[in-house]
Scaffold this active site. Structure first.
Site, mmCIF file in Angstrom:
data_model
loop_
_atom_site.group_PDB
_atom_site.id
_atom_site.type_symbol
_atom_site.label_atom_id
_atom_site.label_comp_id
_atom_site.label_asym_id
_atom_site.label_seq_id
_atom_site.Cartn_x
_atom_site.Cartn_y
_atom_site.Cartn_z
ATOM 1 N N TYR A 215 0.840 -1.198 0.000
ATOM 2 C CA TYR A 215 0.000 0.000 0.000
ATOM 3 C C TYR A 215 0.879 1.253 0.000
ATOM 4 O O TYR A 215 0.668 2.178 -0.791
ATOM 5 C CB TYR A 215 -0.931 -0.029 1.223
ATOM 6 C CG TYR A 215 -1.655 1.265 1.473
ATOM 7 C CD1 TYR A 215 -2.677 1.688 0.626
ATOM 8 C CD2 TYR A 215 -1.319 2.072 2.552
ATOM 9 C CE1 TYR A 215 -3.342 2.886 0.852
ATOM 10 C CE2 TYR A 215 -1.975 3.265 2.790
ATOM 11 C CZ TYR A 215 -2.980 3.661 1.942
ATOM 12 O OH TYR A 215 -3.632 4.862 2.172
ATOM 13 N N GLU B 52 -11.431 5.963 5.366
ATOM 14 C CA GLU B 52 -10.915 6.780 6.471
ATOM 15 C C GLU B 52 -11.977 6.960 7.557
ATOM 16 O O GLU B 52 -11.649 6.960 8.744
ATOM 17 C CB GLU B 52 -10.448 8.153 5.977
ATOM 18 C CG GLU B 52 -9.248 8.137 5.069
ATOM 19 C CD GLU B 52 -7.952 7.676 5.713
ATOM 20 O OE1 GLU B 52 -7.884 7.542 6.952
ATOM 21 O OE2 GLU B 52 -7.006 7.427 4.965
ATOM 22 N N TRP C 5 -5.183 1.779 10.719
ATOM 23 C CA TRP C 5 -5.373 1.733 9.277
ATOM 24 C C TRP C 5 -5.196 0.314 8.745
ATOM 25 O O TRP C 5 -5.897 -0.100 7.831
ATOM 26 C CB TRP C 5 -4.420 2.705 8.588
ATOM 27 C CG TRP C 5 -4.561 2.700 7.103
ATOM 28 C CD1 TRP C 5 -3.623 2.347 6.189
ATOM 29 C CD2 TRP C 5 -5.726 3.054 6.339
ATOM 30 N NE1 TRP C 5 -4.123 2.459 4.910
ATOM 31 C CE2 TRP C 5 -5.415 2.894 4.974
ATOM 32 C CE3 TRP C 5 -7.012 3.490 6.680
ATOM 33 C CZ2 TRP C 5 -6.325 3.143 3.946
ATOM 34 C CZ3 TRP C 5 -7.920 3.739 5.661
ATOM 35 C CH2 TRP C 5 -7.568 3.565 4.322
#
Length: 187
Positions: free
Chosen positions: A18, A40, A48
């Site tokens: 990522y 988000e 995350w």
């Protein structure tokens, strides 16, 4: 030779991929901006990596983040989402995703695209910070404060300044790669 990466992603292959391919790359596509904004909002209060590991499940559950479809979700679809073990089953965040999709399209009507709206806060160009260590990145800035305030005024939910700043980092509105990271000069 091993590439130097930002310290936050090192050691997890999914995180590294990522970081290497997406994080901090300027995103101007509304579909992808909505996906990141939605992810988000689900990340709020969580890590995350938790969201990233469930990203494919989120895509399937939320019709590939098609905000036009999401804006029309009725209670049976919302109930199905809340039963889906592959996503984060937070009632308030699921409902917020639906109302955020509606607000997202209102911004598109007003500004021509969500991209025009959000990138307008940084005059269309990424802010390039000079971080020696990712831990020195701010959690919020005056710009993320302003965006958060404006999004809330427009009906968005779960878009506090910290969420907005994380969105800015993810979508390349701000380059918070460490200066020694191989991606710093690439994005």
């Amino acid at each position: 030779m091993e590439k130097h990466r930002c310290g936050w992603c090192v050691g997890d292959p999914l995180y590294e991929a990522y970081h290497d391919t997406e994080w901090g790359v300027p995103v101007k596509d509304d579909d992808l901006l909505f996906e990141f904004l939605t992810l988000e909002t689900f990340q709020a209060g969580l890590s995350w990596i938790t969201v990233l590991r469930k990203r494919d499940n989120f895509r399937k559950a939320f019709d590939q983040f098609d905000y036009k479809k999401i804006a029309t979700y009725k209670q049976p679809k919302i109930d199905a989402l809340l039963e889906n073990p592959g996503i984060i089953r937070n009632k308030l965040k699921v409902h917020a995703t639906v109302s955020n999709a509606v607000a997202f399209m209102e911004i598109q009507k007003e500004f021509g695209s969500f991209s025009n709206y959000i990138w307008g806060f940084v005059d269309g160009s990424p802010i390039k910070n000079t971080l020696e260590n990712y831990r020195h990145a701010p959690a919020t800035t005056p710009i993320s404060d302003a965006i958060s305030k404006d999004l809330k005024k427009r009906g968005f939910k779960f878009v506090g300044s910290t969420v907005v700043y994380a969105h800015m980092q993810a979508t390349g509105m701000v380059n918070d790669h460490e200066i020694h990271c191989f991606r710093y000069h690439e994005v």
